[in-house]
Design a protein around this motif. Structure first.
Motif, PDB file in Angstrom:
ATOM      1  N   GLU A 181       0.818  -1.202   0.000  1.00 18.35           N
ATOM      2  CA  GLU A 181       0.000   0.000   0.000  1.00 18.35           C
ATOM      3  C   GLU A 181       0.855   1.257   0.000  1.00 18.35           C
ATOM      4  O   GLU A 181       2.003   1.248   0.449  1.00 18.35           O
ATOM      5  CB  GLU A 181      -0.950   0.021   1.191  1.00 18.35           C
ATOM      6  CG  GLU A 181      -0.292   0.252   2.525  1.00 18.35           C
ATOM      7  CD  GLU A 181      -1.285   0.343   3.672  1.00 18.35           C
ATOM      8  OE1 GLU A 181      -2.507   0.378   3.434  1.00 18.35           O
ATOM      9  OE2 GLU A 181      -0.835   0.385   4.820  1.00 18.35           O
ATOM     10  N   VAL A 182       0.247   2.315  -0.510  1.00 21.57           N
ATOM     11  CA  VAL A 182       0.832   3.651  -0.449  1.00 21.57           C
ATOM     12  C   VAL A 182      -0.188   4.509   0.284  1.00 21.57           C
ATOM     13  O   VAL A 182      -1.315   4.685  -0.176  1.00 21.57           O
ATOM     14  CB  VAL A 182       1.122   4.211  -1.862  1.00 21.57           C
ATOM     15  CG1 VAL A 182       1.654   5.629  -1.763  1.00 21.57           C
ATOM     16  CG2 VAL A 182       2.103   3.327  -2.604  1.00 21.57           C
ATOM     17  N   ARG A 183       0.201   5.017   1.449  1.00 19.05           N
ATOM     18  CA  ARG A 183      -0.686   5.837   2.277  1.00 19.05           C
ATOM     19  C   ARG A 183      -0.426   7.319   2.012  1.00 19.05           C
ATOM     20  O   ARG A 183       0.684   7.713   1.712  1.00 19.05           O
ATOM     21  CB  ARG A 183      -0.446   5.543   3.752  1.00 19.05           C
ATOM     22  CG  ARG A 183      -0.790   4.127   4.154  1.00 19.05           C
ATOM     23  CD  ARG A 183      -0.573   3.905   5.637  1.00 19.05           C
ATOM     24  NE  ARG A 183       0.817   4.101   6.016  1.00 19.05           N
ATOM     25  CZ  ARG A 183       1.640   3.128   6.380  1.00 19.05           C
ATOM     26  NH1 ARG A 183       1.209   1.893   6.412  1.00 19.05           N
ATOM     27  NH2 ARG A 183       2.874   3.396   6.718  1.00 19.05           N
ATOM     28  N   GLY A 184      -1.471   8.117   2.105  1.00 16.03           N
ATOM     29  CA  GLY A 184      -1.326   9.559   1.959  1.00 16.03           C
ATOM     30  C   GLY A 184      -1.697  10.092   0.588  1.00 16.03           C
ATOM     31  O   GLY A 184      -1.627  11.293   0.356  1.00 16.03           O
ATOM     32  N   VAL A 185      -2.102   9.217  -0.321  1.00 12.46           N
ATOM     33  CA  VAL A 185      -2.554   9.647  -1.649  1.00 12.46           C
ATOM     34  C   VAL A 185      -3.733   8.775  -2.042  1.00 12.46           C
ATOM     35  O   VAL A 185      -3.718   7.559  -1.832  1.00 12.46           O
ATOM     36  CB  VAL A 185      -1.416   9.587  -2.694  1.00 12.46           C
ATOM     37  CG1 VAL A 185      -0.888   8.193  -2.868  1.00 12.46           C
ATOM     38  CG2 VAL A 185      -1.835  10.178  -4.021  1.00 12.46           C
ATOM     39  N   GLY A 186      -4.791   9.410  -2.568  1.00 16.47           N
ATOM     40  CA  GLY A 186      -5.985   8.674  -2.960  1.00 16.47           C
ATOM     41  C   GLY A 186      -6.557   9.192  -4.254  1.00 16.47           C
ATOM     42  O   GLY A 186      -5.918   9.971  -4.958  1.00 16.47           O
ATOM     43  N   TYR A 187      -7.790   8.778  -4.547  1.00 14.97           N
ATOM     44  CA  TYR A 187      -8.366   9.135  -5.842  1.00 14.97           C
ATOM     45  C   TYR A 187      -8.645  10.624  -5.985  1.00 14.97           C
ATOM     46  O   TYR A 187      -8.812  11.120  -7.096  1.00 14.97           O
ATOM     47  CB  TYR A 187      -9.614   8.308  -6.151  1.00 14.97           C
ATOM     48  CG  TYR A 187     -10.777   8.454  -5.187  1.00 14.97           C
ATOM     49  CD1 TYR A 187     -11.639   9.541  -5.262  1.00 14.97           C
ATOM     50  CD2 TYR A 187     -11.026   7.484  -4.236  1.00 14.97           C
ATOM     51  CE1 TYR A 187     -12.707   9.662  -4.408  1.00 14.97           C
ATOM     52  CE2 TYR A 187     -12.097   7.588  -3.377  1.00 14.97           C
ATOM     53  CZ  TYR A 187     -12.942   8.683  -3.465  1.00 14.97           C
ATOM     54  OH  TYR A 187     -13.998   8.789  -2.612  1.00 14.97           O
ATOM     55  N   CYS A 188      -8.683  11.371  -4.907  1.00 13.72           N
ATOM     56  CA  CYS A 188      -8.910  12.818  -4.986  1.00 13.72           C
ATOM     57  C   CYS A 188      -7.654  13.581  -5.407  1.00 13.72           C
ATOM     58  O   CYS A 188      -7.744  14.720  -5.860  1.00 13.72           O
ATOM     59  CB  CYS A 188      -9.380  13.343  -3.641  1.00 13.72           C
ATOM     60  SG  CYS A 188     -10.931  12.629  -3.103  1.00 13.72           S
ATOM     61  N   ASP A 189      -6.478  12.981  -5.265  1.00 13.94           N
ATOM     62  CA  ASP A 189      -5.209  13.663  -5.502  1.00 13.94           C
ATOM     63  C   ASP A 189      -4.751  13.530  -6.953  1.00 13.94           C
ATOM     64  O   ASP A 189      -4.930  12.487  -7.577  1.00 13.94           O
ATOM     65  CB  ASP A 189      -4.133  13.077  -4.586  1.00 13.94           C
ATOM     66  CG  ASP A 189      -4.510  13.200  -3.123  1.00 13.94           C
ATOM     67  OD1 ASP A 189      -4.792  14.327  -2.683  1.00 13.94           O
ATOM     68  OD2 ASP A 189      -4.535  12.163  -2.439  1.00 13.94           O
ATOM     69  N   GLU A 190      -4.132  14.584  -7.460  1.00 15.50           N
ATOM     70  CA  GLU A 190      -3.593  14.569  -8.827  1.00 15.50           C
ATOM     71  C   GLU A 190      -2.459  13.556  -8.981  1.00 15.50           C
ATOM     72  O   GLU A 190      -2.264  12.999 -10.054  1.00 15.50           O
ATOM     73  CB  GLU A 190      -3.089  15.963  -9.217  1.00 15.50           C
ATOM     74  CG  GLU A 190      -4.183  16.988  -9.388  1.00 15.50           C
ATOM     75  CD  GLU A 190      -5.097  16.692 -10.558  1.00 15.50           C
ATOM     76  OE1 GLU A 190      -4.600  16.195 -11.598  1.00 15.50           O
ATOM     77  OE2 GLU A 190      -6.306  16.938 -10.427  1.00 15.50           O
ATOM     78  N   ALA A 191      -1.716  13.304  -7.935  1.00 18.87           N
ATOM     79  CA  ALA A 191      -0.552  12.413  -7.996  1.00 18.87           C
ATOM     80  C   ALA A 191      -0.939  10.950  -8.203  1.00 18.87           C
ATOM     81  O   ALA A 191      -0.081  10.132  -8.519  1.00 18.87           O
ATOM     82  CB  ALA A 191       0.285  12.552  -6.732  1.00 18.87           C
ATOM     83  N   ILE A 192      -2.211  10.617  -8.065  1.00 20.39           N
ATOM     84  CA  ILE A 192      -2.612   9.219  -8.230  1.00 20.39           C
ATOM     85  C   ILE A 192      -2.464   8.748  -9.671  1.00 20.39           C
ATOM     86  O   ILE A 192      -2.190   7.574  -9.922  1.00 20.39           O
ATOM     87  CB  ILE A 192      -4.063   8.995  -7.716  1.00 20.39           C
ATOM     88  CG1 ILE A 192      -4.350   7.507  -7.501  1.00 20.39           C
ATOM     89  CG2 ILE A 192      -5.072   9.602  -8.646  1.00 20.39           C
ATOM     90  CD1 ILE A 192      -3.612   6.872  -6.380  1.00 20.39           C
ATOM     91  N   VAL A 193      -2.600   9.651 -10.631  1.00 20.66           N
ATOM     92  CA  VAL A 193      -2.542   9.268 -12.049  1.00 20.66           C
ATOM     93  C   VAL A 193      -1.187   8.663 -12.422  1.00 20.66           C
ATOM     94  O   VAL A 193      -1.138   7.543 -12.940  1.00 20.66           O
ATOM     95  CB  VAL A 193      -2.923  10.458 -12.953  1.00 20.66           C
ATOM     96  CG1 VAL A 193      -2.707  10.125 -14.422  1.00 20.66           C
ATOM     97  CG2 VAL A 193      -4.368  10.873 -12.709  1.00 20.66           C
TER      98      VAL A 193
END
Length: 107
Positions: free
Chosen positions: A55-67
């Motif tokens: 898992e990667v914590r601290g980034v989710g579907y709302c964040d631009e970095a998820i792409v």
């Protein structure tokens, strides 16, 4: 549904996307064939065919970095709609996306 304890975890710092990409590249080989990704509001989990995960914590579907993170593990998703909210606990995507030959060329 009981999820397995992650084999590896990374705490995402918004200023350091490269560290998260390196984590994915380095720890991807601890898993078997990647099967699916669960993207939560604040984290995402990568699962293999055996049910093991990281898992990667601290980034989710709302964040631009998820792409770029999802692209790094060949996730099949629509970058235009990934940021839309959902009533579900998480968004589920499959991995193993393949690109056609010469997709990047202009015909």
């Amino acid at each position: 549904m009981i999820m397995a304890t992650p084999l590896a975890s990374h705490d995402f710092a918004s200023a350091d996307l490269n560290a998260a990409l390196e984590f994915l590249k380095r720890t991807r080989w601890e898993l078997r064939q990647l099967r699916k990704v669960h993207v939560y509001r604040d984290r995402f989990e990568i699962l293999d065919v055996n049910g093991d995960c990281m898992e990667v914590r601290g980034v989710g579907y709302c964040d631009e970095a998820i792409v770029p993170l999802l692209r790094a593990i060949n996730t099949a998703f629509d970058p235009k709609t990934i940021h839309n909210t959902t009533d579900a606990e998480f968004k589920r995507f499959t991995t193993g996306r393949r690109h056609t030959w010469a997709e990047d060329r202009v015909m």
